[in-house]
Design an enzyme around this catalytic site. Sequence first.
Site, short mmCIF file in Angstrom:
data_model
loop_
_atom_site.label_atom_id
_atom_site.label_comp_id
_atom_site.label_asym_id
_atom_site.label_seq_id
_atom_site.Cartn_x
_atom_site.Cartn_y
_atom_site.Cartn_z
N GLY A 34 -11.76 -56.35 30.57
CA GLY A 34 -12.89 -56.49 31.48
C GLY A 34 -13.87 -55.35 31.29
O GLY A 34 -13.97 -54.78 30.20
N CYS A 35 -14.61 -55.04 32.32
CA CYS A 35 -15.62 -53.97 32.25
C CYS A 35 -15.00 -52.68 31.70
O CYS A 35 -13.98 -52.21 32.20
CB CYS A 35 -16.21 -53.73 33.64
SG CYS A 35 -17.38 -52.36 33.70
#
Length: 214
Positions: free
Chosen positions: A52-53
């Site tokens: 993810g981020c």
Amino acid sequence: MLGVTKTQMVTKDKALVGRDTPLRVADRHAVLGTPLQGPWPEGFAVLYVGMGCFWGAERIFWQIDGVHSTAAGYIGGWTKNPTYQETCTSLTGHTEAVQVVYDPAKVSVETLLAAFWENHDPTTPNRQGGDVGTQYRSAIFATTPEQLTAAAASRDTYQARLASEGFGEISTQIDMVDSAGDGEFYYAEDYHQQYLHKNPGGYCNHGFCQVSYA
């Protein structure tokens, strides 16, 4: 977007071209004080993880004893030296990732993989929480056959733990780095590097994800 949705992997022929010039980053890690780019000390190893981020993911790994350096970047696609804006179009094929440089004499790859599994949801293809797109896919890119074997074994171990708790199937991409996309890791813009150290109240959706690895 040339017929490509954010959760559909772009093909090489439809990927953005990018540029020959790398994005500029600082010489030193803002937290660890170590070099942000190699060459690395003899005997050190490198692992690339996407969860993810990359802001929250990078912070998880720089806090682990034995990790020499970390960096946010892009990997697994075809666009050369992509920008953040390009990666967010899903037209690069890259996922947001963290480069983890570590001393195997101080920390095992199994310890790093346990932190990877426990701190994101690997059962949601091309998304983490509200972050949706191929750039948020869960991925492990190994640089040695031993890392690849350890990654696959850790996936099987964690899948059994998830199943016992009623969770779904792991969708994590596991590849040798040189067989994924163009096989290159590209450093993200400097403002992304150690972002949560520079911006303590910044966005982060990472943390313990309900099921322990061990």
